[in-house]
Motif scaffolding. Structure first.
Motif, mmCIF file in Angstrom:
data_model
loop_
_atom_site.group_PDB
_atom_site.id
_atom_site.type_symbol
_atom_site.label_atom_id
_atom_site.label_comp_id
_atom_site.label_asym_id
_atom_site.label_seq_id
_atom_site.Cartn_x
_atom_site.Cartn_y
_atom_site.Cartn_z
ATOM 1 N N ARG A 110 0.832 -1.206 0.000
ATOM 2 C CA ARG A 110 0.000 0.000 0.000
ATOM 3 C C ARG A 110 0.865 1.255 0.000
ATOM 4 N N VAL A 111 1.879 1.280 0.867
ATOM 5 C CA VAL A 111 2.739 2.462 0.984
ATOM 6 C C VAL A 111 3.498 2.696 -0.312
ATOM 7 N N MET A 112 4.081 1.637 -0.873
ATOM 8 C CA MET A 112 4.891 1.780 -2.088
ATOM 9 C C MET A 112 4.050 2.226 -3.278
ATOM 10 N N GLU A 113 2.861 1.701 -3.395
ATOM 11 C CA GLU A 113 1.996 2.048 -4.526
ATOM 12 C C GLU A 113 1.398 3.444 -4.380
ATOM 13 N N TYR A 114 1.184 3.876 -3.137
ATOM 14 C CA TYR A 114 0.512 5.143 -2.860
ATOM 15 C C TYR A 114 1.438 6.339 -3.047
ATOM 16 N N LEU A 115 2.673 6.225 -2.565
ATOM 17 C CA LEU A 115 3.570 7.379 -2.568
ATOM 18 C C LEU A 115 4.275 7.546 -3.910
ATOM 19 N N PRO A 116 4.398 8.780 -4.398
ATOM 20 C CA PRO A 116 5.237 9.029 -5.581
ATOM 21 C C PRO A 116 6.689 8.672 -5.264
ATOM 22 N N ARG A 117 7.451 8.396 -6.303
ATOM 23 C CA ARG A 117 8.839 7.961 -6.103
ATOM 24 C C ARG A 117 9.633 8.920 -5.228
ATOM 25 N N GLU A 118 9.546 10.227 -5.519
ATOM 26 C CA GLU A 118 10.355 11.176 -4.760
ATOM 27 C C GLU A 118 9.974 11.179 -3.281
#
Length: 473
Positions: A71-79
């Protein structure tokens, strides 16, 4: 990607660069690689143990932590993934731990992981059981210059995790400037949500080193009865704004006898997850504001209900949950007094705990370094853990005799009128509550926490020995 042995030789900088490159994509394989790299950033066996535990969760296809990480990885933009890693993990845990250990070698005590800071008492709400009701809302609060100085001291000591409370933090005019000027610190900002705008949400997301934690006491009925009519709808709108801005979102509930069933329910947690919450915090109502209402305190049975439901939710739901009192077995009891955290309030008083409204130092007159090693803080740490049963960790509601002993011994000042009532005229009620909960908690401890007995007793004795040496020096 370089092999682990190559990276060991390359040094921490290359490890960090490799982690940042991996954060560019989202996959289970990459998340597991991140844990291997994380181990290379520390020599601390406890942090390594935690990292390996996380890896085991990620490798278990049925574990809720695996879905939470996704969830965290998919939700947050790369930067923002990179900013989160550098503030919360790299500095907060890895580099911060090294700094705290180096500080301990020179000063005889290790600084805590976390500081809680209330820069202002000002708030646009007046919630029913708020722990700050005894403080004067007319106080000007802390200046930007004082807060900048405090945060600079934190960084020098290795404290890179700061929680902002209030009052309402969004009423403090310097909040965004301060967060932006300390990119290595991860800020957790607790808010009632009613003042959040699209512009503020976007700016916090751009900064990338802060999370908003929305205070909510259940559904509309429970929240509005606690916070005021119409507040629940405003919180829902604010959560939407934060989610649209891809801002890290958490939720927090003050747990009382009136809402414990609701805020610990599957329906409530599932709805918070659907609104974007990545973490749920539970704080028990404590009668510390000079306007004690014992009817709001959870009963022993309700406290155990929360414990059991949280344990189930951790196994089944993709959300990080902290149940501060019931989680005592996992942190060896009380963490106040600078052991793991402390509080600087809006008057500048350095308090052992958000709920322990006593102080001997004020930040306008002394440094954090001296305040954390005060006679008051040392006395609290020397008594930790306050109970062999870590389901009874608290020196306020579970072991009230401890606080009375410390107050009688050191005569600290109470930080607002009425803060003394639970240690004086209401002390019998506090003792009665502690005794009622003890009867239930001791039975649960014996039946369910045998794994913790030996290690907790040993670690508690070692901690006391270390503190005695530090105090003597």
């Amino acid at each position: 990607m370089k092999g682990i042995s190559d990276l060991k030789r390359a040094g921490a900088e290359e490890v960090v660069n490799q982690i940042c490159r991996l954060l560019g994509g989202v996959s289970l394989e990459r998340m597991i690689q991140l844990t291997h790299l994380g181990e290379l950033l520390t020599h601390d066996p406890e942090i390594k143990r935690v990292v390996r535990g996380v890896r085991s969760y990620l490798q278990d296809e049925n574990h809720s932590a695996r879905r939470l990480f996704a969830r965290v990885m998919e939700y947050l933009p790369r930067e923002n993934r990179e900013k989160l890693f550098k503030s919360l993990f790299l500095h907060g845990f890895f580099l911060g731990k090294r700094k705290r250990e180096e500080f301990a070698k020179e000063n005889g005590y290790e600084p805590p992981l976390l500081m809680i800071l209330s820069p202002s008492w000002q708030c646009n709400l007046r919630c029913k059981g708020c722990y700050t009701l005894g403080y004067a809302r007319t106080s000007k609060g802390l200046s930007k210059e004082v807060v900048e100085r405090i945060l600079g001291e934190c960084e020098e000591m290795g404290i890179f995790f700061v929680t902002i409370l209030g009052g309402e933090p969004l009423m403090w005019p310097h909040l965004l400037d301060v967060i932006g000027s300390h990119p290595n610190i991860f800020f957790q900002v607790y808010t009632n949500g009613t003042l959040l705008t699209e512009e503020i949400a976007r700016e916090l997301s751009r900064l990338g080193n802060a999370a908003l934690v929305f205070s909510i006491e259940g559904g509309e009925e429970e929240t509005d009865s606690w916070r005021g009519k119409g507040v629940y709808a405003k919180i829902m709108h604010a959560m939407d704004l934060a989610r649209e801005a891809r801002l890290i979102i958490g939720t927090s509930a003050t747990v009382t006898s009136q809402n414990v069933e609701v805020v610990s329910s599957d329906d409530f947690l599932d709805f918070m997850i659907s609104k974007g919450s990545l973490a749920q915090m539970y704080f028990l109502y404590l009668p510390v504001n000079g306007k004690a209402d014992f009817s709001l305190m959870v009963t022993p049975e309700q406290r155990d209900l929360l414990r059991r439901r949280v344990l189930t939710a951790r196994r089944t739901k993709p959300i990080f949950i902290v149940d501060f009192w019931n989680d005592g077995p996992y942190v060896d009891g009380c963490i106040a007094g600078g052991r793991s955290y402390f509080h600087v309030n809006a008057n500048g008083d350095v308090e052992p705990c958000v709920y322990t409204h006593i102080a001997v130092d004020n930040i306008h007159e002394t440094s954090l370094k001296k305040a954390l090693n005060s006679e008051l803080f040392r006395a609290i740490r020397a008594r930790q853990p306050h109970n062999r049963n870590h389901l009874r960790p608290c020196m306020i509601i579970d072991n009230p005799h401890v606080m009375r002993e410390i107050i009688e011994e050191l005569h600290p000042r109470f930080t607002h009128p009425g803060a003394e009532e639970i240690y004086t005229r209401l002390k019998d009620k506090m003792d009665e509550y502690a005794a009622r909960y003890a009867r239930l908690a001791d039975e649960i401890w014996k039946k369910e926490y045998s794994w913790c007995w030996a290690s907790c007793a040993k670690e508690g004795e070692e901690f006391r020995k270390e503190e005695a040496v530090a105090t003597a020096n």
